[in-house]
Design a protein around this motif. Structure first.
Motif, PDB file in Angstrom:
ATOM      1  N   VAL A  30     -15.773  -7.298   0.599  1.00 30.75           N
ATOM      2  CA  VAL A  30     -15.615  -8.662  -0.037  1.00 30.75           C
ATOM      3  C   VAL A  30     -14.813  -8.516  -0.653  1.00 30.75           C
ATOM      4  O   VAL A  30     -15.305  -7.811  -1.971  1.00 30.75           O
ATOM      5  CB  VAL A  30     -16.848  -9.550  -0.226  1.00 30.75           C
ATOM      6  CG1 VAL A  30     -16.956 -11.132  -0.605  1.00 30.75           C
ATOM      7  CG2 VAL A  30     -17.669  -9.984   1.423  1.00 30.75           C
ATOM      8  N   ASP A  31     -14.069  -9.052  -1.615  1.00 37.28           N
ATOM      9  CA  ASP A  31     -12.970  -9.186  -3.313  1.00 37.28           C
ATOM     10  C   ASP A  31     -14.294 -10.018  -3.973  1.00 37.28           C
ATOM     11  O   ASP A  31     -13.946 -11.135  -3.610  1.00 37.28           O
ATOM     12  CB  ASP A  31     -11.849  -9.382  -2.696  1.00 37.28           C
ATOM     13  CG  ASP A  31     -11.134  -7.990  -1.908  1.00 37.28           C
ATOM     14  OD1 ASP A  31     -11.522  -7.244  -2.136  1.00 37.28           O
ATOM     15  OD2 ASP A  31      -9.570  -8.696  -1.675  1.00 37.28           O
ATOM     16  N   LEU A  32     -14.777  -9.766  -4.905  1.00 40.97           N
ATOM     17  CA  LEU A  32     -15.091 -10.707  -5.937  1.00 40.97           C
ATOM     18  C   LEU A  32     -14.667 -10.771  -7.357  1.00 40.97           C
ATOM     19  O   LEU A  32     -14.532  -9.607  -7.752  1.00 40.97           O
ATOM     20  CB  LEU A  32     -16.928 -10.146  -5.556  1.00 40.97           C
ATOM     21  CG  LEU A  32     -17.758 -11.006  -6.374  1.00 40.97           C
ATOM     22  CD1 LEU A  32     -18.722 -11.020  -6.384  1.00 40.97           C
ATOM     23  CD2 LEU A  32     -17.191 -10.957  -8.820  1.00 40.97           C
ATOM     24  N   TYR A  33     -14.157 -12.104  -8.253  1.00 42.09           N
ATOM     25  CA  TYR A  33     -13.334 -11.719  -8.742  1.00 42.09           C
ATOM     26  C   TYR A  33     -14.186 -12.443  -9.813  1.00 42.09           C
ATOM     27  O   TYR A  33     -14.921 -14.036  -9.402  1.00 42.09           O
ATOM     28  CB  TYR A  33     -11.981 -12.359  -8.628  1.00 42.09           C
ATOM     29  CG  TYR A  33     -11.202 -11.431  -7.702  1.00 42.09           C
ATOM     30  CD1 TYR A  33     -10.813 -10.014  -8.106  1.00 42.09           C
ATOM     31  CD2 TYR A  33     -11.081 -11.992  -6.519  1.00 42.09           C
ATOM     32  CE1 TYR A  33     -10.095  -8.869  -7.969  1.00 42.09           C
ATOM     33  CE2 TYR A  33     -10.350 -10.605  -5.610  1.00 42.09           C
ATOM     34  CZ  TYR A  33      -9.543  -9.505  -6.266  1.00 42.09           C
ATOM     35  OH  TYR A  33      -8.791  -8.726  -5.515  1.00 42.09           O
ATOM     36  N   THR A  78     -18.879 -22.308 -11.920  1.00 37.20           N
ATOM     37  CA  THR A  78     -18.357 -22.684 -10.071  1.00 37.20           C
ATOM     38  C   THR A  78     -17.668 -21.159  -9.360  1.00 37.20           C
ATOM     39  O   THR A  78     -17.585 -20.670  -9.839  1.00 37.20           O
ATOM     40  CB  THR A  78     -17.363 -23.411 -10.757  1.00 37.20           C
ATOM     41  OG1 THR A  78     -17.868 -24.775 -11.011  1.00 37.20           O
ATOM     42  CG2 THR A  78     -17.428 -23.815  -9.176  1.00 37.20           C
ATOM     43  N   THR A  79     -18.819 -21.098  -8.399  1.00 37.29           N
ATOM     44  CA  THR A  79     -18.472 -19.832  -7.838  1.00 37.29           C
ATOM     45  C   THR A  79     -17.764 -20.638  -6.425  1.00 37.29           C
ATOM     46  O   THR A  79     -18.281 -21.501  -5.696  1.00 37.29           O
ATOM     47  CB  THR A  79     -19.516 -19.135  -7.139  1.00 37.29           C
ATOM     48  OG1 THR A  79     -20.064 -18.959  -8.407  1.00 37.29           O
ATOM     49  CG2 THR A  79     -19.253 -17.613  -6.139  1.00 37.29           C
ATOM     50  N   PHE A  80     -16.760 -19.598  -5.566  1.00 37.47           N
ATOM     51  CA  PHE A  80     -16.426 -19.817  -4.275  1.00 37.47           C
ATOM     52  C   PHE A  80     -16.108 -18.898  -3.265  1.00 37.47           C
ATOM     53  O   PHE A  80     -15.930 -17.657  -3.924  1.00 37.47           O
ATOM     54  CB  PHE A  80     -15.135 -21.009  -4.530  1.00 37.47           C
ATOM     55  CG  PHE A  80     -14.357 -21.434  -5.061  1.00 37.47           C
ATOM     56  CD1 PHE A  80     -14.792 -22.573  -4.201  1.00 37.47           C
ATOM     57  CD2 PHE A  80     -14.822 -21.858  -6.655  1.00 37.47           C
ATOM     58  CE1 PHE A  80     -13.754 -24.258  -5.031  1.00 37.47           C
ATOM     59  CE2 PHE A  80     -13.925 -23.096  -7.542  1.00 37.47           C
ATOM     60  CZ  PHE A  80     -13.928 -23.717  -6.706  1.00 37.47           C
ATOM     61  N   ILE A  81     -16.479 -19.044  -2.142  1.00 35.80           N
ATOM     62  CA  ILE A  81     -16.123 -18.308  -1.225  1.00 35.80           C
ATOM     63  C   ILE A  81     -14.970 -18.262  -0.499  1.00 35.80           C
ATOM     64  O   ILE A  81     -15.427 -20.037   0.054  1.00 35.80           O
ATOM     65  CB  ILE A  81     -17.266 -18.218  -0.088  1.00 35.80           C
ATOM     66  CG1 ILE A  81     -19.112 -17.080  -1.178  1.00 35.80           C
ATOM     67  CG2 ILE A  81     -17.687 -17.384   1.384  1.00 35.80           C
ATOM     68  CD1 ILE A  81     -20.505 -17.583  -0.217  1.00 35.80           C
ATOM     69  N   ILE A  82     -14.608 -17.795  -0.046  1.00 38.13           N
ATOM     70  CA  ILE A  82     -12.685 -17.772   1.024  1.00 38.13           C
ATOM     71  C   ILE A  82     -12.811 -17.651   1.771  1.00 38.13           C
ATOM     72  O   ILE A  82     -13.285 -16.318   1.665  1.00 38.13           O
ATOM     73  CB  ILE A  82     -11.844 -18.030  -0.025  1.00 38.13           C
ATOM     74  CG1 ILE A  82     -12.181 -18.943  -1.243  1.00 38.13           C
ATOM     75  CG2 ILE A  82     -10.647 -18.476  -0.075  1.00 38.13           C
ATOM     76  CD1 ILE A  82     -11.118 -18.703  -2.751  1.00 38.13           C
ATOM     77  N   GLY A  86      -8.154 -18.543   3.850  1.00 37.41           N
ATOM     78  CA  GLY A  86      -8.004 -19.353   2.606  1.00 37.41           C
ATOM     79  C   GLY A  86      -8.467 -20.042   2.829  1.00 37.41           C
ATOM     80  O   GLY A  86      -8.381 -21.303   1.703  1.00 37.41           O
ATOM     81  N   VAL A  87      -9.782 -20.624   3.732  1.00 43.06           N
ATOM     82  CA  VAL A  87     -10.354 -21.207   3.158  1.00 43.06           C
ATOM     83  C   VAL A  87     -11.907 -21.487   2.512  1.00 43.06           C
ATOM     84  O   VAL A  87     -12.077 -20.605   3.120  1.00 43.06           O
ATOM     85  CB  VAL A  87     -10.598 -21.832   4.724  1.00 43.06           C
ATOM     86  CG1 VAL A  87     -11.587 -22.964   5.386  1.00 43.06           C
ATOM     87  CG2 VAL A  87      -9.595 -22.043   5.823  1.00 43.06           C
ATOM     88  N   LYS A 107     -22.006 -15.217   6.098  1.00 44.19           N
ATOM     89  CA  LYS A 107     -21.365 -15.741   7.651  1.00 44.19           C
ATOM     90  C   LYS A 107     -19.139 -15.269   8.195  1.00 44.19           C
ATOM     91  O   LYS A 107     -19.235 -15.016   8.780  1.00 44.19           O
ATOM     92  CB  LYS A 107     -21.354 -16.583   7.452  1.00 44.19           C
ATOM     93  CG  LYS A 107     -22.861 -17.378   7.867  1.00 44.19           C
ATOM     94  CD  LYS A 107     -22.848 -19.621   7.348  1.00 44.19           C
ATOM     95  CE  LYS A 107     -24.938 -19.842   7.774  1.00 44.19           C
ATOM     96  NZ  LYS A 107     -24.472 -21.317   6.777  1.00 44.19           N
ATOM     97  N   VAL A 108     -18.987 -15.076   6.702  1.00 41.57           N
ATOM     98  CA  VAL A 108     -17.826 -14.861   6.182  1.00 41.57           C
ATOM     99  C   VAL A 108     -17.115 -13.497   7.113  1.00 41.57           C
ATOM    100  O   VAL A 108     -16.496 -13.339   7.637  1.00 41.57           O
ATOM    101  CB  VAL A 108     -17.172 -15.357   4.752  1.00 41.57           C
ATOM    102  CG1 VAL A 108     -16.295 -14.873   5.111  1.00 41.57           C
ATOM    103  CG2 VAL A 108     -17.767 -16.834   4.744  1.00 41.57           C
ATOM    104  N   ILE A 109     -18.675 -12.714   6.442  1.00 40.06           N
ATOM    105  CA  ILE A 109     -17.980 -11.229   7.291  1.00 40.06           C
ATOM    106  C   ILE A 109     -19.034 -11.194   8.790  1.00 40.06           C
ATOM    107  O   ILE A 109     -17.069 -10.875   9.470  1.00 40.06           O
ATOM    108  CB  ILE A 109     -19.446 -10.355   6.297  1.00 40.06           C
ATOM    109  CG1 ILE A 109     -19.068 -10.352   4.396  1.00 40.06           C
ATOM    110  CG2 ILE A 109     -19.401  -9.039   6.732  1.00 40.06           C
ATOM    111  CD1 ILE A 109     -20.239  -9.679   4.136  1.00 40.06           C
ATOM    112  N   LYS A 110     -19.692 -12.139   9.362  1.00 36.79           N
ATOM    113  CA  LYS A 110     -19.689 -12.393  10.164  1.00 36.79           C
ATOM    114  C   LYS A 110     -18.333 -12.203  10.915  1.00 36.79           C
ATOM    115  O   LYS A 110     -17.912 -12.013  12.613  1.00 36.79           O
ATOM    116  CB  LYS A 110     -20.125 -12.511  10.936  1.00 36.79           C
ATOM    117  CG  LYS A 110     -21.192 -12.959  12.291  1.00 36.79           C
ATOM    118  CD  LYS A 110     -22.365 -13.867  12.655  1.00 36.79           C
ATOM    119  CE  LYS A 110     -23.057 -13.076  13.869  1.00 36.79           C
ATOM    120  NZ  LYS A 110     -24.088 -13.666  14.653  1.00 36.79           N
TER     121      LYS A 110
END
Length: 113
Positions: A30-33, A78-82, A86-87, A107-110
């Motif tokens: 995962v890329d986390l910024y 505020t944190t987003f998982i994308i 890009g969703v 869930k996103v990784i799977k």
């Protein structure tokens, strides 16, 4: 994953250690910024925050809040998982709950595999 924060933000301080743990656990998948709202912050305080909480994820400076406006940031943190398309799959305003957040990342990784 995008996390909007500022060094003066109490809830940002509360979640910093958990955010770092999530980054360390997921950095290969995962890329986390961490996006600092620099317009309302100062660089010395930002650097002190990063040092205090030993943050190693990429720290980006949103100096004129262009990115914050694009993501319609109303409160921090505020944190987003994308996902890879890009969703935005998950958004939380306020400090993250490490276990809940990790399950959303999983869930996103799977789905990516």
């Amino acid at each position: 994953m995008l996390n909007f924060w500022a060094s003066w933000c109490g809830p940002c301080k509360m979640e910093a250690a958990d955010l770092q743990k999530i980054y360390e656990k997921n950095k290969d998948n995962v890329d986390l910024y961490a996006i600092n709202l620099t317009k309302t912050d100062d660089l010395d305080s930002v650097k002190a925050f990063v040092d205090t909480y030993k943050l190693t994820m990429p720290i980006l400076y949103d100096q004129d809040e262009t990115v914050a406006k694009l993501y319609q940031i109303l409160a921090i943190p505020t944190t987003f998982i994308i996902d890879q398309n890009g969703v935005v799959t998950y958004k939380v305003m306020g400090p993250i709950e490490q276990g809940v957040f990790q399950s959303e990342i999983d869930k996103v990784i799977k789905a990516k595999k």
